[in-house]
Design a protein around this motif. Structure first.
Motif, short mmCIF file in Angstrom:
data_model
loop_
_atom_site.label_atom_id
_atom_site.label_comp_id
_atom_site.label_asym_id
_atom_site.label_seq_id
_atom_site.Cartn_x
_atom_site.Cartn_y
_atom_site.Cartn_z
N LEU A 154 0.83 -1.21 0.00
CA LEU A 154 0.00 0.00 0.00
C LEU A 154 0.86 1.26 0.00
O LEU A 154 0.49 2.27 -0.61
N ALA A 203 1.80 1.69 -3.52
CA ALA A 203 0.67 2.20 -4.30
C ALA A 203 0.45 3.68 -4.02
O ALA A 203 0.16 4.48 -4.92
N THR A 231 3.13 5.69 -5.75
CA THR A 231 2.87 5.67 -7.19
C THR A 231 1.74 6.64 -7.53
O THR A 231 1.81 7.38 -8.54
N ALA A 232 0.70 6.65 -6.70
CA ALA A 232 -0.43 7.56 -6.95
C ALA A 232 0.01 9.02 -6.81
O ALA A 232 -0.40 9.89 -7.62
N ALA A 240 2.02 9.92 -9.87
CA ALA A 240 1.14 10.05 -11.05
C ALA A 240 0.34 11.34 -10.98
O ALA A 240 0.16 12.03 -12.00
N TYR A 295 2.61 14.08 -12.03
CA TYR A 295 2.86 14.01 -13.47
C TYR A 295 1.69 14.63 -14.26
O TYR A 295 1.88 15.48 -15.12
N TRP A 296 0.48 14.18 -13.91
CA TRP A 296 -0.68 14.64 -14.70
C TRP A 296 -1.03 16.10 -14.39
O TRP A 296 -1.61 16.79 -15.24
N ARG A 354 -7.16 13.44 -15.19
CA ARG A 354 -6.31 12.38 -14.62
C ARG A 354 -5.77 12.81 -13.26
O ARG A 354 -5.74 12.03 -12.30
N GLU A 389 -8.32 12.43 -10.71
CA GLU A 389 -8.56 11.01 -10.43
C GLU A 389 -7.48 10.48 -9.47
O GLU A 389 -7.78 9.76 -8.51
N TYR A 390 -6.24 10.87 -9.73
CA TYR A 390 -5.16 10.36 -8.86
C TYR A 390 -5.21 11.02 -7.48
O TYR A 390 -4.86 10.37 -6.48
N LEU A 409 -7.53 9.05 -5.65
CA LEU A 409 -6.93 7.74 -5.34
C LEU A 409 -5.96 7.85 -4.16
O LEU A 409 -5.86 6.93 -3.33
N ALA A 465 -8.11 7.80 -1.11
CA ALA A 465 -8.65 6.46 -0.86
C ALA A 465 -7.56 5.54 -0.32
O ALA A 465 -7.80 4.74 0.61
N THR A 466 -6.35 5.66 -0.86
CA THR A 466 -5.27 4.79 -0.40
C THR A 466 -4.86 5.17 1.02
O THR A 466 -4.52 4.31 1.84
#
Lengths: 81, 271
Positions: A36, A39, A42-43, A46, A49-50, A61, A64-65, A68, A71-72
């Protein structure tokens, strides 16, 4: 990959200073928490980046991340509670 | 990565049972999975069951589940990898708690999006299926005395009751394996205590089994340690952490006791 996991852990320890000891302890014991953390990192990467991306889909995007990431974080808080 | 065919080898559960297991997972109201991740899990299970496991890639999941277009690049857009990790974590939590009694387990191994399926270690009645303890082990155990010492703190009644359940399960299984079993009693049971002291004084073929249930933050740690009374040598030990549930998880305690009894019989027979 291991570095991504550790960066995720470090980011979480900065995010929740009061949970540092518990995060460190559980990170050493719980493979699911290690995943986790990866993850989460990584989120975060990302999302960064976006956010900078000039692509038309970039803002969508990035949003969305960011969702995320939240949520994580919840997954991780439940995992260590 | 495993492909669908290998994930469905004949020893694995049949498709019907896998799909029933999936339904049980998805029906769980406490499962932390978004609607999208439920579709993700359903997609990879369905593809694998239908023999298309080799088609499960980050790209196909990105397009078919997450609605990405054909320019989808999983290295720049790692949504599939992140969500797979979250599903893996949710499945772990599910099988630790509400799904502890499920017959068929669904897992998504790290580094893969292809699910694997396995039988749980208990049957539908939650009775433990075990290989019989071998004749050699039984013969060896017949001559051996086992003293169980429950070191669980009595300060917390909930933890104490779990320790008693663990001890009860071990007593039954070790007696079945033909050990002479004593449980270190409370001080008021003097006669039993005297009998144990006698064993301690002349520890021919006697073993000590220390067990404990210890409270942790969100878990209970169940541990046991087998030692030879003649020299104190530790012969075997193990511990497991279980998430705290409102009521003691009888199935999990019985399963742990079963594993412990097997390991103990094996350790003693190897002496």
């Amino acid at each position: 990959m291991e570095q991504v996991q550790k960066r995720g852990l470090a980011r979480l320890m900065l995010r929740w200073p009061a949970q540092r000891a518990e995060l460190r302890r559980r990170f050493a014991q719980d493979p699911r928490l290690v995943e986790l953390c990866e993850a989460y990192e990584t989120a975060c990467e990302a999302a960064a980046y976006w956010t900078k991306s000039p692509a038309p889909v970039g803002p969508e995007r990035a949003e969305e991340y960011r969702a995320l990431i939240t949520a994580t974080e919840q997954d991780i808080l439940i995992r260590i509670s | 990565m495993d492909d669908g065919i290998s994930a469905l080898r004949h020893k694995n559960p049949p498709a019907k049972d896998i799909l029933t297991a999936l339904e049980a997972v998805l029906a769980c109201d406490t499962l932390r999975l978004s609607e999208r991740n439920r579709r993700f899990l359903s997609f990879v299970v369905a593809q694998t069951v239908s023999g298309n496991g080799e088609r499960i890639k980050a790209y196909s999941i990105g397009v078919d589940v997450f609605g990405r277009d054909d320019t989808f690049d999983p290295t720049l857009d790692p949504i599939v990898r992140i969500e797979a990790t979250r599903i893996r974590s949710a499945l772990t939590a599910y099988y630790e708690q509400k799904g502890a009694g499920d017959r068929v387990r669904i897992a998504i191994p790290p580094g893969s999006y292809v699910p694997t399926f396995s039988w749980a270690r208990r049957d539908a009645g939650a009775r433990i299926k075990r290989l019989p303890i071998s004749e050699r082990q039984v013969v060896r155990a017949e001559a051996a005395t086992m003293i169980i010492n429950d070191r669980t703190s009595r300060a917390d009644p909930d933890v104490a009751s779990r320790g008693e359940l663990f001890a009860d399960a071990l007593v039954g299984l070790l007696r079945k394996a033909r050990f002479k079993v004593h449980v270190v009693p409370s001080a008021e049971h003097r006669a039993a205590l005297d009998a144990i002291h006698e064993v301690f004084s002349h520890p021919k073929d006697a073993y000590s089994l220390d067990i404990a249930v210890r409270p942790m933050v969100a878990h209970r740690r169940y541990s046991w340690r087998l030692s030879d009374l003649r020299n104190g040598e530790i012969l075997a030990s193990d511990s497991r952490d279980y998430v705290v549930a409102p009521a003691p998880c009888f199935d999990l305690i019985d399963a742990l006791a079963g594993d412990a009894a097997d390991a103990i019989a094996s350790a003693v027979s190897d002496r």
